[in-house]
Design a protein around this motif. Sequence first.
Motif, PDB file in Angstrom:
ATOM      1  N   SER A 111       0.833  -1.199   0.000  1.00 37.95           N
ATOM      2  CA  SER A 111       0.000   0.000   0.000  1.00 37.95           C
ATOM      3  C   SER A 111       0.872   1.256   0.000  1.00 37.95           C
ATOM      4  CB  SER A 111      -0.941  -0.003   1.201  1.00 37.95           C
ATOM      5  OG  SER A 111      -0.235   0.155   2.398  1.00 37.95           O
ATOM      6  N   VAL A 112       2.078   1.151   0.526  1.00 36.62           N
ATOM      7  CA  VAL A 112       2.973   2.296   0.605  1.00 36.62           C
ATOM      8  C   VAL A 112       3.821   2.422  -0.665  1.00 36.62           C
ATOM      9  CG1 VAL A 112       4.773   3.343   2.002  1.00 36.62           C
ATOM     10  CG2 VAL A 112       2.981   2.045   3.103  1.00 36.62           C
ATOM     11  N   GLN A 113       4.122   1.268  -1.277  1.00 40.93           N
ATOM     12  CA  GLN A 113       4.845   1.265  -2.555  1.00 40.93           C
ATOM     13  C   GLN A 113       4.215   2.212  -3.557  1.00 40.93           C
ATOM     14  OE1 GLN A 113       5.219  -2.404  -4.675  1.00 40.93           O
ATOM     15  NE2 GLN A 113       6.730  -3.238  -3.264  1.00 40.93           N
ATOM     16  N   ALA A 114       2.899   2.112  -3.654  1.00 41.36           N
ATOM     17  CA  ALA A 114       2.181   2.910  -4.639  1.00 41.36           C
ATOM     18  C   ALA A 114       2.361   4.397  -4.361  1.00 41.36           C
ATOM     19  CB  ALA A 114       0.704   2.539  -4.633  1.00 41.36           C
ATOM     20  N   GLN A 115       2.362   4.777  -3.076  1.00 43.59           N
ATOM     21  CA  GLN A 115       2.548   6.187  -2.731  1.00 43.59           C
ATOM     22  C   GLN A 115       3.906   6.678  -3.222  1.00 43.59           C
ATOM     23  OE1 GLN A 115       2.284   6.314   1.520  1.00 43.59           O
ATOM     24  NE2 GLN A 115       0.119   5.745   1.587  1.00 43.59           N
ATOM     25  N   VAL A 116       4.947   5.871  -2.981  1.00 44.14           N
ATOM     26  CA  VAL A 116       6.293   6.296  -3.356  1.00 44.14           C
ATOM     27  C   VAL A 116       6.450   6.316  -4.878  1.00 44.14           C
ATOM     28  CG1 VAL A 116       8.736   5.687  -3.190  1.00 44.14           C
ATOM     29  CG2 VAL A 116       7.296   5.580  -1.171  1.00 44.14           C
ATOM     30  N   LEU A 117       5.858   5.340  -5.562  1.00 45.55           N
ATOM     31  CA  LEU A 117       5.926   5.342  -7.027  1.00 45.55           C
ATOM     32  C   LEU A 117       5.242   6.578  -7.597  1.00 45.55           C
ATOM     33  CD1 LEU A 117       5.259   1.603  -7.931  1.00 45.55           C
ATOM     34  CD2 LEU A 117       7.402   2.845  -8.088  1.00 45.55           C
ATOM     35  N   ASN A 118       4.078   6.892  -7.042  1.00 43.75           N
ATOM     36  CA  ASN A 118       3.375   8.091  -7.502  1.00 43.75           C
ATOM     37  C   ASN A 118       4.200   9.338  -7.244  1.00 43.75           C
ATOM     38  OD1 ASN A 118       1.248   6.611  -8.385  1.00 43.75           O
ATOM     39  ND2 ASN A 118      -0.171   7.218  -6.760  1.00 43.75           N
ATOM     40  N   LEU A 119       4.874   9.370  -6.089  1.00 49.11           N
ATOM     41  CA  LEU A 119       5.709  10.525  -5.759  1.00 49.11           C
ATOM     42  C   LEU A 119       6.850  10.681  -6.766  1.00 49.11           C
ATOM     43  CD1 LEU A 119       6.674  12.778  -3.821  1.00 49.11           C
ATOM     44  CD2 LEU A 119       7.930  11.026  -2.581  1.00 49.11           C
ATOM     45  N   LEU A 120       7.495   9.554  -7.095  1.00 50.58           N
ATOM     46  CA  LEU A 120       8.602   9.620  -8.056  1.00 50.58           C
ATOM     47  C   LEU A 120       8.120  10.158  -9.394  1.00 50.58           C
ATOM     48  CD1 LEU A 120      10.523   6.289  -7.327  1.00 50.58           C
ATOM     49  CD2 LEU A 120      11.398   8.596  -7.001  1.00 50.58           C
ATOM     50  N   GLU A 121       6.950   9.705  -9.820  1.00 46.86           N
ATOM     51  CA  GLU A 121       6.401  10.169 -11.098  1.00 46.86           C
ATOM     52  C   GLU A 121       6.089  11.655 -11.058  1.00 46.86           C
ATOM     53  OE1 GLU A 121       5.165   7.980 -14.120  1.00 46.86           O
ATOM     54  OE2 GLU A 121       3.660   6.865 -12.954  1.00 46.86           O
ATOM     55  N   GLU A 122       5.491  12.061  -9.935  1.00 45.00           N
ATOM     56  CA  GLU A 122       5.091  13.458  -9.791  1.00 45.00           C
ATOM     57  C   GLU A 122       6.319  14.368  -9.811  1.00 45.00           C
ATOM     58  OE1 GLU A 122       3.037  14.111  -6.075  1.00 45.00           O
ATOM     59  OE2 GLU A 122       3.715  16.200  -6.187  1.00 45.00           O
ATOM     60  N   LEU A 123       7.384  13.937  -9.104  1.00 39.35           N
ATOM     61  CA  LEU A 123       8.607  14.748  -9.062  1.00 39.35           C
ATOM     62  C   LEU A 123       9.251  14.833 -10.438  1.00 39.35           C
ATOM     63  CD1 LEU A 123      10.197  13.537  -5.725  1.00 39.35           C
ATOM     64  CD2 LEU A 123       9.176  15.761  -6.173  1.00 39.35           C
ATOM     65  N   GLN A 124       9.177  13.734 -11.175  1.00 39.71           N
ATOM     66  CA  GLN A 124       9.756  13.762 -12.517  1.00 39.71           C
ATOM     67  C   GLN A 124       9.044  14.792 -13.386  1.00 39.71           C
ATOM     68  OE1 GLN A 124       9.560  10.102 -14.976  1.00 39.71           O
ATOM     69  NE2 GLN A 124      11.606  10.702 -15.638  1.00 39.71           N
ATOM     70  N   GLY A 125       7.718  14.799 -13.277  1.00 34.25           N
ATOM     71  CA  GLY A 125       6.952  15.762 -14.058  1.00 34.25           C
ATOM     72  C   GLY A 125       7.251  17.187 -13.643  1.00 34.25           C
TER      73      GLY A 125
END
Lengths: 372, 401
Positions: free
Chosen positions: B198-212
Amino acid sequence: MTGTSGSPVLEVDDLAVQFTRRGEQPTRAVDGVSFSVAPGETIGLVGESGCGKSVTSLAIMGLLPQRGVQVTGSVRLDGTELLGAGPRTLRTLRGKDMAMVFQDPLSSLNPTVTVGTQVTEVLAEHRDMTGRAAQDEATELLDRVGIPDPRRRLGEYPHQLSGGMRQRALIAMALACSPRLLIADEPTTALDVTIQAQILELLRELVQGSGTALVMITHDLGVVAGLCDRVHVMYAGRVIETADRRPLFATPRHPYTGGLLGSVPRLDTGRGTPLTPIRGSARDTIPWSQGCAFAPRCDNAEDDCLTEVSGSTVPLEADGLRRELRCRHPLHATPAAAGAPAGATAASSAGASAGSPSTGSSSWSSSEGQQS
Amino acid sequence: MSTVDQAPGDPLLRVEGLQVHFPIKRGVLFDRTVGHVKAVDGVDLSVQRGTTYGLVGESGCGKSTLGRAILRLSEPTAGRVWFDGVDVASLKGEPLRQIRRRMQMVFQDPLGSLDPRQNVESLLAEPLRAHGLGGDKAAISTRLRELLDAVGLPTAALRRYPHEFSGGQRQRIGIARAITVEPDLLIADEPVSALDVSVQAQVLNLLEELQGRLGLTYLVIAHDLAVVRHISDVVGVMYLGSLVEQAPAEELYSSPLHPYTRSLMSAVPVPDPEVEDHRERILLAGDLPSPANPPSGCRFHTRCPWRQETRCDDEVPLLREITLTPTGAGALGATPAAVRPAVGGPHLVSCHWVEEIHDGRLQPKSPEEVAASQGVSIASGDTGHGTDPLIAGVDEPVGFH
């Protein structure tokens, strides 16, 4: 599913485990867990770290320490009550009628003793086999779990085997007496995916071949989807949703189950498919006595999720479709309404997967039809 | 900076023939080198600006070593690493330190990589001070608040210590620390594998958001193919120190061509019973061979279900571009391969028989047959423990960090 005939091998009823430490509030690691496993059936206990799934398995095996631990409820193996049974009784059952495979094969094997001795030890203890006969049987067992050159391996120490090999050796030891019940606690978590596939295939074959009841404890929903007939999702020490494999994945009803499925990146969905994580982390729970432990992280939570009800908590309710649910505001409004979409979703996704390109023609192995 | 002016189409990171060999030493009084573990053995890859390159492979395939060698945390034995037109391998001292500001790393275990005795404020301010950025106290304080906000942590976190956070929050701190100095390239080594789903998804989303938001370029190293697919534009698959296949993510996942990639994908469990029950499974024989004594020819030939009598055993296959008409050979073809992804690039495969396998002219063998045909080489190749425990030890996953 497969071979659900006869009475259950294992019945767990209202199992609770409480840890007490001096000067601290007691911790309820497992809180009223009930399930049963039939011969040849595979059930999954799923949840994240700290949800109590491993403690459940240790309590069943009677492996929890005596001091500071209170285990209540009932655990029956073929009708014999295990809780409260003496250490002698448990010793004769463990390894013979019930066996366990642990996550980390290196720390569950004795590093100073050869694999052969560790396998034959089980045979000597429970089947009175010694010497040549035990050696031959051990060779046979290692061969059965797919260890090449088993006779040479018997003379080797655990560190000389690779991770996958060690896990196979552990499974061989667990199967030495053809146990009625096998508990596998994250058996593939420490392994690479290709090795994981080998081990899961092995477990699948063993359960089908011998009618052993398998309790699979894992955090990996993918493993559950492929292996388990019935799934129990745990959160903060309680089972929050129980269902057969297909309906559970097609229409998860508890927001936590739905959240878990929404958080896992899938191999068959492309980039840009958004993940819908669950808020917060497993630390953000409230005690069950004060309401629903998942409420602080739940998007469906309303005020009544946080109120105590009639001394008990949110009950685990059956909805008539072999499903049980512990939630006041589930994802799909009513059980009746949920039944229809369950079928519809299952059918549509079956169609999608059947229509998807498959190299079945050029593959030698396919597990089609093994589960159903 | 001695940066040569770059055309926008030029890759930010280019790796050429990179090799990292670790000597195996033994002897009581004098260390003799008795062999080499070829952790990375000739890897070429390039990462375009603002994109994500996903590197997948099983433990011991050399993916982490490759990531470390790019940052020169491990010294490469041979090969070149071009970062923004500068040869990183030739740099020393101050210029190397300068360029390292622009390439940062996120580690797998956030508790192990954060100093337990520094609070978050000190942890985050340290890279700023080390690189002389951030200005005065007030400016640093503002910057830290921005950072915490960017990674989704409350300002109150500044005064707290790593052990007070959950795994996911710690990984957020690790990411905040990496982006503090405004890098161009972020190398993330198993960024989510220590976290609950459940936390993996949060961190993956964060990485994507920061890239953008920050226009970062990522090199993501992971063993989880589903995670890599989720965030990558281009994916490279490693086996025993070299790339066996590289392609735009969509293409790789819809039509994997190398036998290893195909078996790897068929092994990943999908959380959907409908898919699980009907998919093809290609089981591999045995374990990963020891990188100290890799198989001759194609390194995968000892486990390959499609191995042929000729070429595979003695001829090293080159990574070559393959253009095949999409016939839907994918293991999990959710999207048609004909759709070109935004980030293109050739489909590279190192296999002598790709075309034949793709056409179905070659049929795979079962793992039992593969093991039988390999006979001795499986028994000695997969572990090799009978002869040399020291060399054998290296095929332990823990040996590679």
